[in-house]
Design a protein around this motif. Sequence first.
Motif, PDB file in Angstrom:
ATOM      1  N   MET A  46      25.095   1.981  38.762  1.00 39.06           N
ATOM      2  CA  MET A  46      25.534   3.182  38.058  1.00 39.06           C
ATOM      3  C   MET A  46      27.039   3.392  38.238  1.00 39.06           C
ATOM      4  O   MET A  46      27.752   3.652  37.272  1.00 39.06           O
ATOM      5  CB  MET A  46      24.760   4.407  38.548  1.00 39.06           C
ATOM      6  N   ARG A  47      27.502   3.285  39.475  1.00 35.23           N
ATOM      7  CA  ARG A  47      28.935   3.490  39.762  1.00 35.23           C
ATOM      8  C   ARG A  47      29.822   2.493  39.019  1.00 35.23           C
ATOM      9  O   ARG A  47      30.978   2.792  38.718  1.00 35.23           O
ATOM     10  CB  ARG A  47      29.204   3.398  41.254  1.00 35.23           C
ATOM     11  N   SER A  48      29.288   1.323  38.701  1.00 41.22           N
ATOM     12  CA  SER A  48      30.093   0.294  38.042  1.00 41.22           C
ATOM     13  C   SER A  48      30.580   0.731  36.661  1.00 41.22           C
ATOM     14  O   SER A  48      31.547   0.155  36.150  1.00 41.22           O
ATOM     15  CB  SER A  48      29.309  -1.018  37.936  1.00 41.22           C
ATOM     16  N   VAL A  49      29.930   1.713  36.064  1.00 38.37           N
ATOM     17  CA  VAL A  49      30.327   2.170  34.718  1.00 38.37           C
ATOM     18  C   VAL A  49      30.852   3.605  34.727  1.00 38.37           C
ATOM     19  O   VAL A  49      31.025   4.213  33.671  1.00 38.37           O
ATOM     20  CB  VAL A  49      29.165   2.026  33.714  1.00 38.37           C
ATOM     21  N   LEU A  50      31.130   4.141  35.915  1.00 37.09           N
ATOM     22  CA  LEU A  50      31.600   5.520  36.048  1.00 37.09           C
ATOM     23  C   LEU A  50      32.989   5.564  36.661  1.00 37.09           C
ATOM     24  O   LEU A  50      33.315   4.748  37.526  1.00 37.09           O
ATOM     25  CB  LEU A  50      30.663   6.314  36.973  1.00 37.09           C
ATOM     26  N   ILE A  51      33.797   6.555  36.244  1.00 35.60           N
ATOM     27  CA  ILE A  51      35.008   6.818  37.010  1.00 35.60           C
ATOM     28  C   ILE A  51      34.572   7.478  38.314  1.00 35.60           C
ATOM     29  O   ILE A  51      33.416   7.887  38.459  1.00 35.60           O
ATOM     30  CB  ILE A  51      36.019   7.702  36.236  1.00 35.60           C
ATOM     31  N   LYS A  52      35.491   7.592  39.247  1.00 33.77           N
ATOM     32  CA  LYS A  52      35.145   8.079  40.583  1.00 33.77           C
ATOM     33  C   LYS A  52      34.564   9.495  40.566  1.00 33.77           C
ATOM     34  O   LYS A  52      33.588   9.781  41.247  1.00 33.77           O
ATOM     35  CB  LYS A  52      36.375   8.025  41.487  1.00 33.77           C
ATOM     36  N   GLU A  53      35.154  10.385  39.812  1.00 32.67           N
ATOM     37  CA  GLU A  53      34.706  11.788  39.762  1.00 32.67           C
ATOM     38  C   GLU A  53      34.326  12.154  38.326  1.00 32.67           C
ATOM     39  O   GLU A  53      35.173  12.601  37.558  1.00 32.67           O
ATOM     40  CB  GLU A  53      35.809  12.722  40.275  1.00 32.67           C
ATOM     41  N   VAL A  54      33.090  11.965  37.974  1.00 34.40           N
ATOM     42  CA  VAL A  54      32.615  12.275  36.621  1.00 34.40           C
ATOM     43  C   VAL A  54      32.110  13.714  36.585  1.00 34.40           C
ATOM     44  O   VAL A  54      31.203  14.066  37.352  1.00 34.40           O
ATOM     45  CB  VAL A  54      31.468  11.323  36.204  1.00 34.40           C
ATOM     46  N   LYS A 132      38.774   4.091  27.861  1.00 33.71           N
ATOM     47  CA  LYS A 132      39.291   2.835  28.384  1.00 33.71           C
ATOM     48  C   LYS A 132      40.236   3.173  29.533  1.00 33.71           C
ATOM     49  O   LYS A 132      41.181   3.942  29.374  1.00 33.71           O
ATOM     50  CB  LYS A 132      40.026   2.052  27.309  1.00 33.71           C
ATOM     51  N   THR A 133      39.965   2.616  30.699  1.00 34.07           N
ATOM     52  CA  THR A 133      40.784   2.848  31.884  1.00 34.07           C
ATOM     53  C   THR A 133      41.428   1.519  32.289  1.00 34.07           C
ATOM     54  O   THR A 133      41.152   0.483  31.686  1.00 34.07           O
ATOM     55  CB  THR A 133      39.929   3.377  33.056  1.00 34.07           C
ATOM     56  N   ASP A 134      42.232   1.552  33.320  1.00 30.57           N
ATOM     57  CA  ASP A 134      42.815   0.310  33.839  1.00 30.57           C
ATOM     58  C   ASP A 134      41.744  -0.626  34.380  1.00 30.57           C
ATOM     59  O   ASP A 134      41.986  -1.821  34.544  1.00 30.57           O
ATOM     60  CB  ASP A 134      43.839   0.621  34.934  1.00 30.57           C
ATOM     61  N   ASN A 135      40.552  -0.089  34.650  1.00 30.47           N
ATOM     62  CA  ASN A 135      39.423  -0.879  35.145  1.00 30.47           C
ATOM     63  C   ASN A 135      38.385  -1.134  34.065  1.00 30.47           C
ATOM     64  O   ASN A 135      37.227  -1.384  34.373  1.00 30.47           O
ATOM     65  CB  ASN A 135      38.782  -0.176  36.344  1.00 30.47           C
ATOM     66  N   GLY A 136      38.769  -1.014  32.816  1.00 30.18           N
ATOM     67  CA  GLY A 136      37.844  -1.226  31.712  1.00 30.18           C
ATOM     68  C   GLY A 136      37.279   0.092  31.206  1.00 30.18           C
ATOM     69  O   GLY A 136      37.706   1.171  31.607  1.00 30.18           O
ATOM     70  N   TRP A 137      36.310  -0.003  30.327  1.00 32.76           N
ATOM     71  CA  TRP A 137      35.682   1.179  29.747  1.00 32.76           C
ATOM     72  C   TRP A 137      34.738   1.805  30.763  1.00 32.76           C
ATOM     73  O   TRP A 137      33.924   1.107  31.368  1.00 32.76           O
ATOM     74  CB  TRP A 137      34.925   0.806  28.481  1.00 32.76           C
ATOM     75  N   LYS A 138      34.852   3.129  30.938  1.00 31.00           N
ATOM     76  CA  LYS A 138      34.052   3.845  31.930  1.00 31.00           C
ATOM     77  C   LYS A 138      33.565   5.170  31.343  1.00 31.00           C
ATOM     78  O   LYS A 138      34.182   5.746  30.441  1.00 31.00           O
ATOM     79  CB  LYS A 138      34.876   4.162  33.191  1.00 31.00           C
ATOM     80  N   ILE A 139      32.468   5.663  31.891  1.00 33.47           N
ATOM     81  CA  ILE A 139      31.973   7.004  31.556  1.00 33.47           C
ATOM     82  C   ILE A 139      32.856   7.998  32.298  1.00 33.47           C
ATOM     83  O   ILE A 139      33.020   7.911  33.514  1.00 33.47           O
ATOM     84  CB  ILE A 139      30.506   7.170  31.984  1.00 33.47           C
ATOM     85  N   ILE A 140      33.440   8.940  31.538  1.00 29.88           N
ATOM     86  CA  ILE A 140      34.339   9.919  32.151  1.00 29.88           C
ATOM     87  C   ILE A 140      33.771  11.339  32.127  1.00 29.88           C
ATOM     88  O   ILE A 140      34.325  12.229  32.763  1.00 29.88           O
ATOM     89  CB  ILE A 140      35.738   9.894  31.503  1.00 29.88           C
ATOM     90  N   HIS A 141      32.675  11.548  31.398  1.00 29.91           N
ATOM     91  CA  HIS A 141      32.033  12.862  31.330  1.00 29.91           C
ATOM     92  C   HIS A 141      30.607  12.673  30.858  1.00 29.91           C
ATOM     93  O   HIS A 141      30.326  11.810  30.027  1.00 29.91           O
ATOM     94  CB  HIS A 141      32.782  13.787  30.357  1.00 29.91           C
ATOM     95  N   LEU A 142      29.712  13.488  31.404  1.00 27.45           N
ATOM     96  CA  LEU A 142      28.308  13.450  30.980  1.00 27.45           C
ATOM     97  C   LEU A 142      27.773  14.872  30.949  1.00 27.45           C
ATOM     98  O   LEU A 142      27.874  15.603  31.930  1.00 27.45           O
ATOM     99  CB  LEU A 142      27.479  12.603  31.939  1.00 27.45           C
ATOM    100  N   ILE A 143      27.241  15.248  29.800  1.00 21.92           N
ATOM    101  CA  ILE A 143      26.560  16.539  29.664  1.00 21.92           C
ATOM    102  C   ILE A 143      25.209  16.272  29.011  1.00 21.92           C
ATOM    103  O   ILE A 143      25.086  15.383  28.166  1.00 21.92           O
ATOM    104  CB  ILE A 143      27.401  17.559  28.857  1.00 21.92           C
ATOM    105  N   ASP A 144      24.195  17.002  29.464  1.00 18.68           N
ATOM    106  CA  ASP A 144      22.873  16.831  28.856  1.00 18.68           C
ATOM    107  C   ASP A 144      22.266  18.194  28.566  1.00 18.68           C
ATOM    108  O   ASP A 144      22.645  19.197  29.158  1.00 18.68           O
ATOM    109  CB  ASP A 144      21.955  16.002  29.761  1.00 18.68           C
ATOM    110  N   SER A 145      21.340  18.186  27.633  1.00 19.15           N
ATOM    111  CA  SER A 145      20.536  19.384  27.348  1.00 19.15           C
ATOM    112  C   SER A 145      19.127  19.103  27.842  1.00 19.15           C
ATOM    113  O   SER A 145      18.706  17.951  27.937  1.00 19.15           O
ATOM    114  CB  SER A 145      20.531  19.695  25.845  1.00 19.15           C
TER     115      SER A 145
END
Length: 154
Positions: A46-54, A132-145
């Motif tokens: 999971m962390r591999s596709v997330l920025i540090k503080e999502v 797109k970050t310096d470490n590739g494409w990452k999830i930067i925000h997640l909201i769900d209903s």
Amino acid sequence: MKTFIVALSLVVTGMVTAQDNFTKEDAKGIVDTFFEGFHKGDTAVMRSVLIKEVPLQTVATNQEGKHMMSNGSLDNLLNAIANRPAEQKWEEKLLDYTVQIDGNLAHVWTPYEFWLNGNFSHCGANAFTLAKTDNGWKIIHLIDSRRRSSCKQG
């Protein structure tokens, strides 16, 4: 000299084009990787596709009909997944993907059903923002209903 300038232009154009080749399938793959880790209880995946503080948020309506929004913690989510009892099975079934991409920004919308130990729990939609970050494409925000009514269970 003319040949050098033409060659340099082709190289630069190729580099710029290569940076813009992020596709809808690539965005879908990032979300799929997130859920692969989620289902396996593998927070490293999971962390591999997330920025540090999502930033994590949830919107719902409580039993009294009041509209609620809550902010969550990535660390709390990952700890819950890592420490999930072995006998518990969490399954989030993604029903569809709608992907939009503009340059270094992408959005993935995924309606879902959530099942706990094989029993339907709730439904809703996830909205992932990717960048797109310096470490590739990452999830930067997640909201769900989340809701229990008007769900197509299956």
